[in-house]
Design a protein around this motif. Sequence first.
Motif, PDB file in Angstrom:
ATOM      1  N   GLY A   1       0.945  -0.843  -0.174  1.00  0.00           N
ATOM      2  CA  GLY A   1      -0.201   0.306  -0.002  1.00  0.00           C
ATOM      3  C   GLY A   1       0.641   1.347   0.065  1.00  0.00           C
ATOM      4  N   ALA A   2       0.652   2.456  -0.664  1.00  0.00           N
ATOM      5  CA  ALA A   2       1.300   3.674  -0.800  1.00  0.00           C
ATOM      6  C   ALA A   2       2.099   3.767   0.279  1.00  0.00           C
ATOM      7  CB  ALA A   2       0.113   4.620  -1.410  1.00  0.00           C
ATOM      8  N   GLU A   3       1.458   3.533   1.208  1.00  0.00           N
ATOM      9  CA  GLU A   3       1.862   4.999   2.391  1.00  0.00           C
ATOM     10  C   GLU A   3       2.661   4.277   3.271  1.00  0.00           C
ATOM     11  OE1 GLU A   3       0.568   7.834   3.892  1.00  0.00           O
ATOM     12  OE2 GLU A   3      -1.049   8.533   2.034  1.00  0.00           O
ATOM     13  N   ALA A   4       2.275   2.741   3.596  1.00  0.00           N
ATOM     14  CA  ALA A   4       3.648   1.897   4.236  1.00  0.00           C
ATOM     15  C   ALA A   4       4.619   1.667   3.227  1.00  0.00           C
ATOM     16  CB  ALA A   4       3.169   0.790   4.597  1.00  0.00           C
ATOM     17  N   ALA A   5       4.231   1.302   2.293  1.00  0.00           N
ATOM     18  CA  ALA A   5       5.254   1.237   1.492  1.00  0.00           C
ATOM     19  C   ALA A   5       6.499   2.682   1.531  1.00  0.00           C
ATOM     20  CB  ALA A   5       4.768   0.757  -0.562  1.00  0.00           C
ATOM     21  N   ALA A   6       5.693   3.727   0.776  1.00  0.00           N
ATOM     22  CA  ALA A   6       6.090   5.081   1.310  1.00  0.00           C
ATOM     23  C   ALA A   6       7.493   5.135   2.619  1.00  0.00           C
ATOM     24  CB  ALA A   6       6.088   6.270   0.977  1.00  0.00           C
ATOM     25  N   ALA A   7       6.844   4.938   3.299  1.00  0.00           N
ATOM     26  CA  ALA A   7       7.687   4.613   4.736  1.00  0.00           C
ATOM     27  C   ALA A   7       8.823   3.942   5.109  1.00  0.00           C
ATOM     28  CB  ALA A   7       6.710   4.280   5.493  1.00  0.00           C
ATOM     29  N   ALA A   8       9.085   2.720   4.079  1.00  0.00           N
ATOM     30  CA  ALA A   8       9.819   1.369   4.103  1.00  0.00           C
ATOM     31  C   ALA A   8      10.864   1.983   3.648  1.00  0.00           C
ATOM     32  CB  ALA A   8       8.517   0.139   3.944  1.00  0.00           C
ATOM     33  N   TYR A   9      10.474   2.505   1.962  1.00  0.00           N
ATOM     34  CA  TYR A   9      11.296   2.897   1.395  1.00  0.00           C
ATOM     35  C   TYR A   9      11.984   3.944   1.918  1.00  0.00           C
ATOM     36  CZ  TYR A   9      13.024   1.969  -3.311  1.00  0.00           C
ATOM     37  OH  TYR A   9      14.224   1.665  -4.456  1.00  0.00           O
ATOM     38  N   ALA A  10      11.917   4.384   1.823  1.00  0.00           N
ATOM     39  CA  ALA A  10      12.880   6.041   2.455  1.00  0.00           C
ATOM     40  C   ALA A  10      13.865   5.819   3.207  1.00  0.00           C
ATOM     41  CB  ALA A  10      11.597   6.699   3.144  1.00  0.00           C
ATOM     42  N   ALA A  11      13.599   4.165   3.976  1.00  0.00           N
ATOM     43  CA  ALA A  11      14.332   3.860   5.305  1.00  0.00           C
ATOM     44  C   ALA A  11      15.848   2.575   3.693  1.00  0.00           C
ATOM     45  CB  ALA A  11      14.156   2.861   6.507  1.00  0.00           C
ATOM     46  N   VAL A  12      15.519   2.325   3.106  1.00  0.00           N
ATOM     47  CA  VAL A  12      16.095   1.843   2.094  1.00  0.00           C
ATOM     48  C   VAL A  12      17.174   2.977   1.359  1.00  0.00           C
ATOM     49  CG1 VAL A  12      16.325   0.192  -0.141  1.00  0.00           C
ATOM     50  CG2 VAL A  12      14.701  -0.016   1.445  1.00  0.00           C
ATOM     51  N   LEU A  13      17.036   3.795   1.241  1.00  0.00           N
ATOM     52  CA  LEU A  13      17.379   4.876   0.395  1.00  0.00           C
ATOM     53  C   LEU A  13      18.513   5.490   0.617  1.00  0.00           C
ATOM     54  CD1 LEU A  13      14.839   7.382  -0.841  1.00  0.00           C
ATOM     55  CD2 LEU A  13      15.803   5.381  -1.620  1.00  0.00           C
ATOM     56  N   PRO A  14      19.873   5.159   0.197  1.00  0.00           N
ATOM     57  CA  PRO A  14      21.422   5.233   0.987  1.00  0.00           C
ATOM     58  C   PRO A  14      20.884   7.611   1.260  1.00  0.00           C
ATOM     59  CG  PRO A  14      21.373   5.804  -2.286  1.00  0.00           C
ATOM     60  CD  PRO A  14      19.922   5.300  -1.793  1.00  0.00           C
ATOM     61  N   PRO A  15      21.991   7.288   1.985  1.00  0.00           N
ATOM     62  CA  PRO A  15      22.150   8.624   2.651  1.00  0.00           C
ATOM     63  C   PRO A  15      22.805   9.584   1.923  1.00  0.00           C
ATOM     64  CG  PRO A  15      24.186   7.178   3.451  1.00  0.00           C
ATOM     65  CD  PRO A  15      22.602   6.572   2.844  1.00  0.00           C
ATOM     66  N   GLN A  16      23.719   9.089   1.213  1.00  0.00           N
ATOM     67  CA  GLN A  16      24.550  10.186   0.060  1.00  0.00           C
ATOM     68  C   GLN A  16      23.874  10.257  -1.425  1.00  0.00           C
ATOM     69  OE1 GLN A  16      24.977   7.053   0.721  1.00  0.00           O
ATOM     70  NE2 GLN A  16      25.983   5.711  -1.264  1.00  0.00           N
ATOM     71  N   ARG A  17      24.248  11.071  -2.201  1.00  0.00           N
ATOM     72  CA  ARG A  17      23.526  11.523  -3.450  1.00  0.00           C
ATOM     73  C   ARG A  17      23.490   9.758  -4.770  1.00  0.00           C
ATOM     74  NH1 ARG A  17      26.903  16.269  -6.014  1.00  0.00           N
ATOM     75  NH2 ARG A  17      28.191  15.337  -5.169  1.00  0.00           N
ATOM     76  N   PHE A  18      22.790   9.944  -5.389  1.00  0.00           N
ATOM     77  CA  PHE A  18      22.050   8.944  -6.416  1.00  0.00           C
ATOM     78  C   PHE A  18      23.989   9.587  -7.298  1.00  0.00           C
ATOM     79  CE2 PHE A  18      17.920   9.083  -5.252  1.00  0.00           C
ATOM     80  CZ  PHE A  18      17.941   7.920  -4.148  1.00  0.00           C
ATOM     81  N   ASP A  19      24.019   8.841  -8.295  1.00  0.00           N
ATOM     82  CA  ASP A  19      25.160   9.403  -9.202  1.00  0.00           C
ATOM     83  C   ASP A  19      24.230   9.118 -10.209  1.00  0.00           C
ATOM     84  OD1 ASP A  19      28.043   8.298  -7.773  1.00  0.00           O
ATOM     85  OD2 ASP A  19      27.176   6.319  -7.374  1.00  0.00           O
ATOM     86  N   LEU A  20      23.366   8.300 -10.680  1.00  0.00           N
ATOM     87  CA  LEU A  20      22.225   9.289 -11.231  1.00  0.00           C
ATOM     88  C   LEU A  20      20.971   8.662 -11.417  1.00  0.00           C
ATOM     89  CD1 LEU A  20      22.063   9.594 -15.048  1.00  0.00           C
ATOM     90  CD2 LEU A  20      22.329   7.296 -15.438  1.00  0.00           C
ATOM     91  N   VAL A  21      19.969   9.861 -11.642  1.00  0.00           N
ATOM     92  CA  VAL A  21      18.144   9.598 -12.185  1.00  0.00           C
ATOM     93  C   VAL A  21      18.080   9.553 -12.559  1.00  0.00           C
ATOM     94  CG1 VAL A  21      16.256  10.198 -11.010  1.00  0.00           C
ATOM     95  CG2 VAL A  21      18.490  10.240  -9.196  1.00  0.00           C
ATOM     96  N   LEU A  22      17.962   8.106 -13.453  1.00  0.00           N
ATOM     97  CA  LEU A  22      17.067   7.959 -14.734  1.00  0.00           C
ATOM     98  C   LEU A  22      15.293   8.279 -15.178  1.00  0.00           C
ATOM     99  CD1 LEU A  22      17.623   7.448 -18.307  1.00  0.00           C
ATOM    100  CD2 LEU A  22      17.348   5.016 -17.649  1.00  0.00           C
ATOM    101  N   LEU A  23      14.646   8.857 -15.885  1.00  0.00           N
ATOM    102  CA  LEU A  23      13.710   9.404 -15.534  1.00  0.00           C
ATOM    103  C   LEU A  23      13.121   9.946 -17.255  1.00  0.00           C
ATOM    104  CD1 LEU A  23      13.499  12.500 -12.637  1.00  0.00           C
ATOM    105  CD2 LEU A  23      12.603  10.307 -13.178  1.00  0.00           C
ATOM    106  N   GLY A  24      11.395   9.299 -16.793  1.00  0.00           N
ATOM    107  CA  GLY A  24      10.676  10.089 -18.612  1.00  0.00           C
ATOM    108  C   GLY A  24       9.817  10.747 -18.304  1.00  0.00           C
ATOM    109  N   ILE A  25       9.233  11.508 -18.993  1.00  0.00           N
ATOM    110  CA  ILE A  25       8.292  12.013 -19.321  1.00  0.00           C
ATOM    111  C   ILE A  25       6.705  11.330 -20.194  1.00  0.00           C
ATOM    112  CG2 ILE A  25       9.401  13.097 -21.413  1.00  0.00           C
ATOM    113  CD1 ILE A  25       8.069  16.232 -20.117  1.00  0.00           C
ATOM    114  N   GLY A  26       5.587  11.964 -19.124  1.00  0.00           N
ATOM    115  CA  GLY A  26       4.124  11.577 -19.268  1.00  0.00           C
ATOM    116  C   GLY A  26       3.830  12.522 -20.142  1.00  0.00           C
ATOM    117  N   GLU A  27       3.331  11.972 -21.539  1.00  0.00           N
ATOM    118  CA  GLU A  27       2.450  13.158 -22.056  1.00  0.00           C
ATOM    119  C   GLU A  27       1.530  14.029 -21.822  1.00  0.00           C
ATOM    120  OE1 GLU A  27      -0.524  10.406 -24.303  1.00  0.00           O
ATOM    121  OE2 GLU A  27       1.201   9.525 -25.631  1.00  0.00           O
ATOM    122  N   ASP A  28       1.813  13.839 -20.323  1.00  0.00           N
ATOM    123  CA  ASP A  28       1.193  15.422 -19.630  1.00  0.00           C
ATOM    124  C   ASP A  28       2.136  15.837 -18.509  1.00  0.00           C
ATOM    125  OD1 ASP A  28       1.488  13.373 -17.397  1.00  0.00           O
ATOM    126  OD2 ASP A  28      -0.537  13.425 -16.208  1.00  0.00           O
ATOM    127  N   GLY A  29       3.243  15.675 -18.773  1.00  0.00           N
ATOM    128  CA  GLY A  29       4.294  16.091 -17.992  1.00  0.00           C
ATOM    129  C   GLY A  29       4.599  15.934 -16.737  1.00  0.00           C
TER     130      GLY A  29
END
Length: 233
Positions: A115-143
Amino acid sequence: MNTEAIRGAPSWHIHPDAETLARHLARAIARMADAAIAARGAFHLVLAGGNTPQPVYAALVSRGRRWDAWHLYHGDERCLPPQTLQRNSQMAASVWLQQVPIPRAQIHDIPAEMGAEAAAAAYAAVLPPQRFDLVLLGIGEDGHTASLFPGQPWGLDPATPAVLSVHNAPKAPAERVSLSAWRLQRSRELFFLATGSGKRDALAAWRRGEDLPAARVGAGATVWLDEAAWPGS
Protein backbone atom coordinates in the motif's frame (compact mmCIF):
# COMPACT_ATOMS: atom_id res chain seq x y z
CA MET A 1 27.04 17.43 -12.25
CA ASN A 2 26.27 18.44 -8.68
CA THR A 3 22.52 18.53 -8.10
CA GLU A 4 22.90 21.56 -5.91
CA ALA A 5 23.88 23.25 -9.21
CA ILE A 6 21.01 21.82 -11.28
CA ARG A 7 19.02 24.99 -11.86
CA GLY A 8 19.54 26.03 -15.48
CA ALA A 9 18.11 25.03 -18.82
CA PRO A 10 18.24 21.37 -19.82
CA SER A 11 20.53 20.12 -22.54
CA TRP A 12 18.83 18.26 -25.39
CA HIS A 13 20.51 15.22 -26.95
CA ILE A 14 18.55 14.35 -30.10
CA HIS A 15 19.02 11.00 -31.87
CA PRO A 16 17.57 9.84 -35.19
CA ASP A 17 15.45 7.05 -33.69
CA ALA A 18 14.72 5.20 -30.47
CA GLU A 19 17.08 2.33 -31.28
CA THR A 20 20.04 4.65 -31.80
CA LEU A 21 19.15 6.56 -28.65
CA ALA A 22 19.00 3.36 -26.59
CA ARG A 23 22.40 2.24 -27.83
CA HIS A 24 24.08 5.56 -27.05
CA LEU A 25 22.38 6.00 -23.70
CA ALA A 26 23.29 2.47 -22.57
CA ARG A 27 26.89 3.19 -23.50
CA ALA A 28 26.81 6.45 -21.50
CA ILE A 29 25.34 4.73 -18.44
CA ALA A 30 27.96 1.99 -18.61
CA ARG A 31 30.74 4.59 -18.77
CA MET A 32 29.27 6.42 -15.79
CA ALA A 33 29.11 3.17 -13.85
CA ASP A 34 32.77 2.45 -14.58
CA ALA A 35 33.76 5.94 -13.44
CA ALA A 36 31.68 5.80 -10.24
CA ILE A 37 33.02 2.37 -9.31
CA ALA A 38 36.60 3.49 -9.94
CA ALA A 39 36.10 6.65 -7.86
CA ARG A 40 33.82 5.46 -5.04
CA GLY A 41 33.56 1.68 -5.26
CA ALA A 42 29.86 1.60 -6.20
CA PHE A 43 27.33 2.87 -8.72
CA HIS A 44 23.94 4.01 -7.36
CA LEU A 45 21.35 4.24 -10.15
CA VAL A 46 17.66 5.15 -10.00
CA LEU A 47 15.62 3.47 -12.74
CA ALA A 48 12.83 4.98 -14.80
CA GLY A 49 9.70 2.93 -15.28
CA GLY A 50 7.20 2.48 -18.08
CA ASN A 51 7.85 1.28 -21.61
CA THR A 52 10.29 3.89 -22.89
CA PRO A 53 13.47 2.70 -21.09
CA GLN A 54 13.07 -0.99 -21.99
CA PRO A 55 15.45 -0.87 -25.02
CA VAL A 56 18.03 0.95 -22.89
CA TYR A 57 17.88 -1.72 -20.19
CA ALA A 58 18.10 -4.48 -22.78
CA ALA A 59 21.20 -2.84 -24.28
CA LEU A 60 22.83 -2.64 -20.84
CA VAL A 61 22.96 -6.44 -20.64
CA SER A 62 25.98 -6.47 -22.94
CA ARG A 63 27.38 -3.07 -21.94
CA GLY A 64 27.70 -3.22 -18.19
CA ARG A 65 30.64 -4.51 -16.15
CA ARG A 66 31.42 -4.98 -12.47
CA TRP A 67 27.79 -5.85 -11.76
CA ASP A 68 28.71 -6.64 -8.16
CA ALA A 69 29.12 -2.88 -7.53
CA TRP A 70 25.78 -1.75 -9.00
CA HIS A 71 23.03 -0.63 -6.59
CA LEU A 72 19.61 -0.08 -8.15
CA TYR A 73 16.57 1.85 -6.97
CA HIS A 74 13.25 2.80 -8.57
CA GLY A 75 11.94 6.30 -9.08
CA ASP A 76 8.37 5.09 -8.61
CA GLU A 77 6.18 2.02 -8.47
CA ARG A 78 2.55 1.06 -8.92
CA CYS A 79 0.69 -0.47 -5.99
CA LEU A 80 0.15 -3.87 -7.56
CA PRO A 81 1.16 -7.42 -6.55
CA PRO A 82 4.92 -8.06 -6.98
CA GLN A 83 4.67 -10.35 -10.00
CA THR A 84 2.30 -8.11 -11.97
CA LEU A 85 3.72 -7.29 -15.40
CA GLN A 86 2.75 -3.63 -15.02
CA ARG A 87 5.15 -3.23 -12.10
CA ASN A 88 8.30 -1.28 -12.98
CA SER A 89 10.36 -3.81 -11.05
CA GLN A 90 9.00 -6.64 -13.19
CA MET A 91 9.77 -4.77 -16.41
CA ALA A 92 13.39 -4.12 -15.41
CA ALA A 93 13.84 -7.71 -14.24
CA SER A 94 12.45 -9.26 -17.42
CA VAL A 95 14.48 -7.25 -19.93
CA TRP A 96 17.70 -6.80 -17.96
CA LEU A 97 18.20 -7.82 -14.34
CA GLN A 98 17.46 -11.52 -14.70
CA GLN A 99 20.33 -11.71 -17.17
CA VAL A 100 23.11 -10.06 -15.17
CA PRO A 101 24.70 -10.98 -11.79
CA ILE A 102 23.81 -7.93 -9.72
CA PRO A 103 23.48 -9.20 -6.13
CA ARG A 104 19.79 -9.42 -5.27
CA ALA A 105 20.36 -7.49 -2.05
CA GLN A 106 21.52 -4.53 -4.17
CA ILE A 107 18.32 -4.37 -6.24
CA HIS A 108 15.98 -2.29 -4.13
CA ASP A 109 12.41 -2.77 -5.31
CA ILE A 110 9.70 -0.56 -3.83
CA PRO A 111 7.38 -2.78 -1.72
CA ALA A 112 4.32 -1.13 -3.24
CA GLU A 113 2.19 -4.21 -2.60
CA MET A 114 2.11 -2.99 1.04
CA GLY A 115 0.00 0.00 0.00
CA ALA A 116 1.15 3.52 -0.77
CA GLU A 117 1.58 4.82 2.78
CA ALA A 118 3.40 1.82 4.24
CA ALA A 119 5.55 1.32 1.14
CA ALA A 120 6.66 4.97 1.08
CA ALA A 121 7.75 4.80 4.71
CA ALA A 122 9.58 1.51 4.18
CA TYR A 123 11.37 2.67 1.04
CA ALA A 124 12.57 5.90 2.62
CA ALA A 125 14.63 3.76 5.01
CA VAL A 126 16.24 1.92 2.07
CA LEU A 127 17.56 4.97 0.20
CA PRO A 128 21.28 5.72 0.57
CA PRO A 129 22.31 8.75 2.63
CA GLN A 130 24.54 10.05 -0.15
CA ARG A 131 23.60 11.40 -3.56
CA PHE A 132 22.71 8.96 -6.30
CA ASP A 133 25.22 8.71 -9.12
CA LEU A 134 22.52 8.82 -11.80
CA VAL A 135 18.75 9.26 -11.82
CA LEU A 136 17.01 8.16 -15.02
CA LEU A 137 13.50 9.52 -15.58
CA GLY A 138 10.84 9.63 -18.26
CA ILE A 139 8.19 12.18 -19.09
CA GLY A 140 4.49 11.51 -19.57
CA GLU A 141 2.22 13.11 -22.14
CA ASP A 142 0.86 15.34 -19.36
CA GLY A 143 4.36 16.33 -18.22
CA HIS A 144 4.51 14.02 -15.21
CA THR A 145 7.70 12.25 -14.21
CA ALA A 146 8.08 9.24 -11.92
CA SER A 147 4.63 9.34 -10.27
CA LEU A 148 4.66 13.10 -9.74
CA PHE A 149 1.60 14.39 -11.60
CA PRO A 150 0.36 17.91 -12.40
CA GLY A 151 -1.93 19.25 -9.71
CA GLN A 152 -0.57 16.93 -7.00
CA PRO A 153 2.23 17.34 -4.42
CA TRP A 154 5.71 16.92 -5.91
CA GLY A 155 7.86 17.14 -2.82
CA LEU A 156 10.11 19.99 -3.94
CA ASP A 157 10.87 21.12 -0.38
CA PRO A 158 13.67 19.06 1.25
CA ALA A 159 11.62 19.18 4.46
CA THR A 160 9.04 16.88 2.82
CA PRO A 161 9.53 13.09 2.84
CA ALA A 162 12.04 11.57 0.44
CA VAL A 163 9.38 9.09 -0.71
CA LEU A 164 5.76 10.07 -1.31
CA SER A 165 2.57 8.06 -1.18
CA VAL A 166 0.51 8.92 -4.26
CA HIS A 167 -3.27 8.66 -4.24
CA ASN A 168 -5.75 9.38 -7.02
CA ALA A 169 -3.15 9.34 -9.79
CA PRO A 170 -4.79 10.28 -13.11
CA LYS A 171 -3.34 7.13 -14.69
CA ALA A 172 -4.23 3.67 -13.42
CA PRO A 173 -3.47 2.39 -10.92
CA ALA A 174 -4.42 5.34 -8.77
CA GLU A 175 -2.27 4.19 -5.83
CA ARG A 176 1.48 4.60 -6.33
CA VAL A 177 4.74 5.36 -4.58
CA SER A 178 7.25 7.92 -5.86
CA LEU A 179 10.54 9.45 -4.86
CA SER A 180 9.98 13.13 -4.17
CA ALA A 181 11.25 15.83 -6.50
CA TRP A 182 14.02 16.94 -4.16
CA ARG A 183 15.29 13.38 -3.63
CA LEU A 184 15.32 12.73 -7.38
CA GLN A 185 17.35 15.90 -7.84
CA ARG A 186 19.87 14.80 -5.22
CA SER A 187 22.03 13.06 -7.79
CA ARG A 188 25.34 13.63 -9.50
CA GLU A 189 23.64 13.31 -12.89
CA LEU A 190 20.02 13.51 -13.97
CA PHE A 191 18.91 12.06 -17.33
CA PHE A 192 15.46 12.24 -18.92
CA LEU A 193 14.41 9.88 -21.70
CA ALA A 194 11.65 10.59 -24.25
CA THR A 195 10.79 8.82 -27.51
CA GLY A 196 7.91 9.04 -29.95
CA SER A 197 5.63 11.78 -31.16
CA GLY A 198 3.33 11.33 -28.17
CA LYS A 199 5.88 13.13 -25.97
CA ARG A 200 6.26 16.11 -28.30
CA ASP A 201 3.58 18.33 -26.73
CA ALA A 202 4.91 17.78 -23.21
CA LEU A 203 8.44 18.60 -24.31
CA ALA A 204 7.20 21.71 -26.11
CA ALA A 205 5.47 22.82 -22.89
CA TRP A 206 8.71 22.20 -21.00
CA ARG A 207 10.62 24.34 -23.49
CA ARG A 208 8.00 27.12 -23.15
CA GLY A 209 8.64 27.20 -19.42
CA GLU A 210 5.33 25.75 -18.26
CA ASP A 211 5.27 24.55 -14.66
CA LEU A 212 5.31 20.79 -15.19
CA PRO A 213 6.65 18.16 -12.78
CA ALA A 214 9.24 17.04 -15.34
CA ALA A 215 10.40 20.61 -15.90
CA ARG A 216 10.70 21.34 -12.18
CA VAL A 217 12.59 18.13 -11.44
CA GLY A 218 14.63 18.32 -14.64
CA ALA A 219 15.95 21.86 -14.56
CA GLY A 220 19.51 21.55 -15.83
CA ALA A 221 19.13 17.86 -16.67
CA THR A 222 20.26 16.08 -19.82
CA VAL A 223 17.28 15.07 -21.98
CA TRP A 224 17.80 12.14 -24.35
CA LEU A 225 15.20 11.99 -27.10
CA ASP A 226 14.60 10.82 -30.63
CA GLU A 227 13.64 13.03 -33.56
CA ALA A 228 9.98 11.97 -33.30
CA ALA A 229 9.76 13.45 -29.79
CA TRP A 230 11.64 16.67 -30.54
CA PRO A 231 9.18 19.60 -30.73
CA GLY A 232 11.58 21.75 -32.75
CA SER A 233 11.89 25.50 -32.53
